[in-house]
Design a protein around this motif. Sequence first.
Motif, PDB file in Angstrom:
ATOM      1  N   UNK A   1       0.880  -1.161   0.000  1.00  0.00           N
ATOM      2  CA  UNK A   1       0.000   0.000   0.000  1.00  0.00           C
ATOM      3  C   UNK A   1       0.918   1.210   0.000  1.00  0.00           C
ATOM      4  N   UNK A   2       0.848   2.010  -1.041  1.00  0.00           N
ATOM      5  CA  UNK A   2       1.737   3.163  -1.184  1.00  0.00           C
ATOM      6  C   UNK A   2       0.966   4.419  -0.790  1.00  0.00           C
ATOM      7  N   UNK A   3       1.377   5.020   0.302  1.00  0.00           N
ATOM      8  CA  UNK A   3       0.743   6.201   0.874  1.00  0.00           C
ATOM      9  C   UNK A   3       1.484   7.439   0.378  1.00  0.00           C
ATOM     10  N   UNK A   4       0.740   8.388  -0.221  1.00  0.00           N
ATOM     11  CA  UNK A   4       1.381   9.564  -0.813  1.00  0.00           C
ATOM     12  C   UNK A   4       0.652  10.835  -0.366  1.00  0.00           C
ATOM     13  N   UNK A   5       1.168  11.570   0.618  1.00  0.00           N
ATOM     14  CA  UNK A   5       0.546  12.843   0.956  1.00  0.00           C
ATOM     15  C   UNK A   5       0.856  13.882  -0.131  1.00  0.00           C
ATOM     16  N   UNK A   6      -0.141  14.724  -0.428  1.00  0.00           N
ATOM     17  CA  UNK A   6       0.063  15.730  -1.465  1.00  0.00           C
ATOM     18  C   UNK A   6      -0.667  17.013  -1.099  1.00  0.00           C
ATOM     19  N   UNK A   7      -0.107  18.124  -1.503  1.00  0.00           N
ATOM     20  CA  UNK A   7      -0.692  19.444  -1.250  1.00  0.00           C
ATOM     21  C   UNK A   7      -0.619  20.258  -2.533  1.00  0.00           C
ATOM     22  N   UNK A   8      -1.679  20.218  -3.331  1.00  0.00           N
ATOM     23  CA  UNK A   8      -1.759  20.995  -4.575  1.00  0.00           C
ATOM     24  C   UNK A   8      -0.506  20.844  -5.437  1.00  0.00           C
ATOM     25  N   UNK A   9      -0.125  19.613  -5.676  1.00  0.00           N
ATOM     26  CA  UNK A   9       1.080  19.315  -6.439  1.00  0.00           C
ATOM     27  C   UNK A   9       0.744  18.294  -7.539  1.00  0.00           C
ATOM     28  N   UNK A  10      -0.327  18.558  -8.272  1.00  0.00           N
ATOM     29  CA  UNK A  10      -0.885  17.590  -9.216  1.00  0.00           C
ATOM     30  C   UNK A  10       0.107  17.125 -10.271  1.00  0.00           C
ATOM     31  N   UNK A  11       0.873  18.030 -10.858  1.00  0.00           N
ATOM     32  CA  UNK A  11       1.800  17.625 -11.922  1.00  0.00           C
ATOM     33  C   UNK A  11       2.782  16.572 -11.442  1.00  0.00           C
ATOM     34  N   UNK A  12       3.319  16.746 -10.247  1.00  0.00           N
ATOM     35  CA  UNK A  12       4.266  15.773  -9.709  1.00  0.00           C
ATOM     36  C   UNK A  12       3.556  14.489  -9.292  1.00  0.00           C
ATOM     37  N   UNK A  13       2.383  14.611  -8.687  1.00  0.00           N
ATOM     38  CA  UNK A  13       1.631  13.425  -8.281  1.00  0.00           C
ATOM     39  C   UNK A  13       1.295  12.553  -9.483  1.00  0.00           C
ATOM     40  N   UNK A  14       0.905  13.159 -10.589  1.00  0.00           N
ATOM     41  CA  UNK A  14       0.621  12.409 -11.809  1.00  0.00           C
ATOM     42  C   UNK A  14       1.833  11.605 -12.258  1.00  0.00           C
ATOM     43  N   UNK A  15       3.013  12.244 -12.255  1.00  0.00           N
ATOM     44  CA  UNK A  15       4.260  11.554 -12.653  1.00  0.00           C
ATOM     45  C   UNK A  15       4.597  10.432 -11.677  1.00  0.00           C
ATOM     46  N   UNK A  16       4.405  10.689 -10.393  1.00  0.00           N
ATOM     47  CA  UNK A  16       4.688   9.675  -9.369  1.00  0.00           C
ATOM     48  C   UNK A  16       3.822   8.439  -9.593  1.00  0.00           C
TER      49      UNK A  16
END
Length: 100
Positions: free
Chosen positions: A3-18
């Motif tokens: 289970x890969x947990x990824x916190x994000x704060x308005x960082x959509x471009x990087x989250x998409x790549x991740x």
Amino acid sequence: MFSIIIPTLNNLKYLEKCIESIKKNSLYNHEIIPHVNIGNDGTIDFLKSNKIDYSFTENNVGICRGMNLAAIKSNFDYILYAHDDFYFAPNWDKVLKNEI
């Protein structure tokens, strides 16, 4: 597997790549669970359209609280913490599984 947990704060471009790198470079099927802090940049729409489960808070609750909220949704034995700007290299999960 993980289970890969990824916190994000308005960082959509990087989250998409991740997330793209996880899907592209994994040998095993993993559960991806971002925690969205605020998410007014289209993050939630992206996750919904890709059928990715997530946790959400309307304000920035920080990394630790966000990780805990996302981890509650976990269904696998192993939880892996990642940042939204991580890039997962080919076969990363095979190497990690062998180490465990």
